[in-house]
Write a protein that holds these residues in place. Sequence first.
Motif, PDB file in Angstrom:
ATOM      1  N   UNK A  84       0.722  -1.145  -0.005  1.00 52.84           N
ATOM      2  CA  UNK A  84       0.516  -0.166  -0.154  1.00 52.84           C
ATOM      3  C   UNK A  84       0.846   1.289   0.172  1.00 52.84           C
ATOM      4  N   UNK A  85       1.042   1.693  -1.149  1.00 49.74           N
ATOM      5  CA  UNK A  85       1.791   2.899  -0.959  1.00 49.74           C
ATOM      6  C   UNK A  85       1.227   4.261  -0.783  1.00 49.74           C
ATOM      7  N   UNK A  86       2.191   5.280   0.441  1.00 49.25           N
ATOM      8  CA  UNK A  86       1.543   6.458   1.028  1.00 49.25           C
ATOM      9  C   UNK A  86       2.975   7.787   1.158  1.00 49.25           C
ATOM     10  N   UNK A  87       2.741   7.980   2.144  1.00 53.07           N
ATOM     11  CA  UNK A  87       3.646   9.077   1.766  1.00 53.07           C
ATOM     12  C   UNK A  87       4.432   8.619   3.355  1.00 53.07           C
ATOM     13  N   UNK A  88       5.411   9.341   3.708  1.00 51.35           N
ATOM     14  CA  UNK A  88       5.728   8.786   5.101  1.00 51.35           C
ATOM     15  C   UNK A  88       6.019   9.703   5.548  1.00 51.35           C
TER      16      UNK A  88
ATOM     17  N   UNK B 284      10.467  12.662   4.775  1.00 54.70           N
ATOM     18  CA  UNK B 284       9.589  13.330   5.613  1.00 54.70           C
ATOM     19  C   UNK B 284       9.148  13.456   4.429  1.00 54.70           C
ATOM     20  N   UNK B 285       7.995  13.083   4.025  1.00 55.94           N
ATOM     21  CA  UNK B 285       7.080  13.132   2.694  1.00 55.94           C
ATOM     22  C   UNK B 285       7.651  12.410   1.263  1.00 55.94           C
ATOM     23  N   UNK B 286       8.539  11.831   1.690  1.00 52.32           N
ATOM     24  CA  UNK B 286       8.764  10.780   1.082  1.00 52.32           C
ATOM     25  C   UNK B 286       7.692   9.422   0.340  1.00 52.32           C
ATOM     26  N   UNK B 287       7.530   8.973  -0.794  1.00 51.59           N
ATOM     27  CA  UNK B 287       6.563   8.346  -0.997  1.00 51.59           C
ATOM     28  C   UNK B 287       7.311   6.550  -0.947  1.00 51.59           C
ATOM     29  N   UNK B 288       6.568   6.000   0.398  1.00 51.95           N
ATOM     30  CA  UNK B 288       7.279   4.677   0.274  1.00 51.95           C
ATOM     31  C   UNK B 288       5.852   3.636   0.705  1.00 51.95           C
ATOM     32  N   UNK B 289       6.517   2.065   0.400  1.00 51.34           N
ATOM     33  CA  UNK B 289       5.405   1.001   0.755  1.00 51.34           C
ATOM     34  C   UNK B 289       5.058   0.746   1.641  1.00 51.34           C
ATOM     35  N   UNK B 290       3.636   0.147   2.855  1.00 58.91           N
ATOM     36  CA  UNK B 290       3.346  -0.861   3.369  1.00 58.91           C
ATOM     37  C   UNK B 290       3.360  -1.576   2.720  1.00 58.91           C
TER      38      UNK B 290
END
Length: 366
Positions: free
Chosen positions: A245-249, A279-285
Amino acid sequence: MTDTPPIVAFDKVSKTYDEKSWIVDNLSLDIRAGEFLTLLGPSGSGKTTTLMMLAGFETPDHGRILMDGRDIVPLAPHKRDMGVVFQSYALFPHMSVDENIEFPLVARGVAAGERRRRVAEALDLVQLGALGGRRPGQLSGGQQQRIALARALVYRPRLVLMDEPLGALDKALRLHMQTEIKQLHQQLGLTFVYVTHDQDEALTMSDRIAIFHQGKIAQLGGPEELYNRPRDVFVAGFLGQTNLLTGRYDGVDDQCSVIRLADGTALRAQRPEEGAFTLGQTVNAAIRPERIRLAPAGAAGPAADGAVLAGPVTSCVFHGDHLTLHVDILGRDVVAKINPGETGALPVPGEIVRLLLPSRVTLALA
């Protein structure tokens, strides 16, 4: 075994076939004496080429392959003290089983009496002592695989190299042979280097796994380490099934990573290494399907241990010991493996379910 000096070391080894791209790219890898090391990866990732360079059937364009500190690249295959088992078995159809196994000893000039003794010993190792007079065409696939293994072991090599040796067998026989090969490894104490694209095979048999991706090792470690602590999205997705699940760190809160999804939901995950993300980087859960649980009815949003996400079931498959649920979460297909005892009646397509993603087993990956 971690303190054992390497029996083999790849030192910045590269290989190309077209002068344009590297099928193996600046590879450095230590192989420990007595270990079962699996080279795992998709087709074209470089794992088989690496094995063939170790065996001497391919030559590196750059780098060295050291055995006990000596560069073996100039040595012919039969001088490297390695037994090789291929997927095709490569048995001579016009020779008996005994003659096939004996062939490497003949090539090495071993005396006839010693050859007969070693052939009998090798056949006993693979539990086929009564079949020495048969031809390969009279044997089953599993028996041919055992004969190929006996031939690789008969001259007592220091390393046994295996290239997709179980690929031609049916599932039940493949599972049985995995157990037999691992038992032989433990019994003989030899170093095994095993190539496969089968993730379950790698997890079942290996002391360590090197996951190959585009000619490089994406991650190297024990099965439990790679499965539970993958380094990146590729490793997580290739070794087993993983939901992303992609989101923002959003930084760290109470020793957990916070990942903000597109709808504003905050997911909690294991805290990454210092400086892994900004902060703000696109990451995946990332979370394995078997780690997801059903949340109580009415629950949604933050939870004491993670987060609860709700969505409609798109399919539900009953496997006996578990259910495989596919749930639409923010347009992503999230897969959960659920104990049937948790559900009561089986969920039906369109039914809204609530999934708990515990923070202690959810990872933040780039």
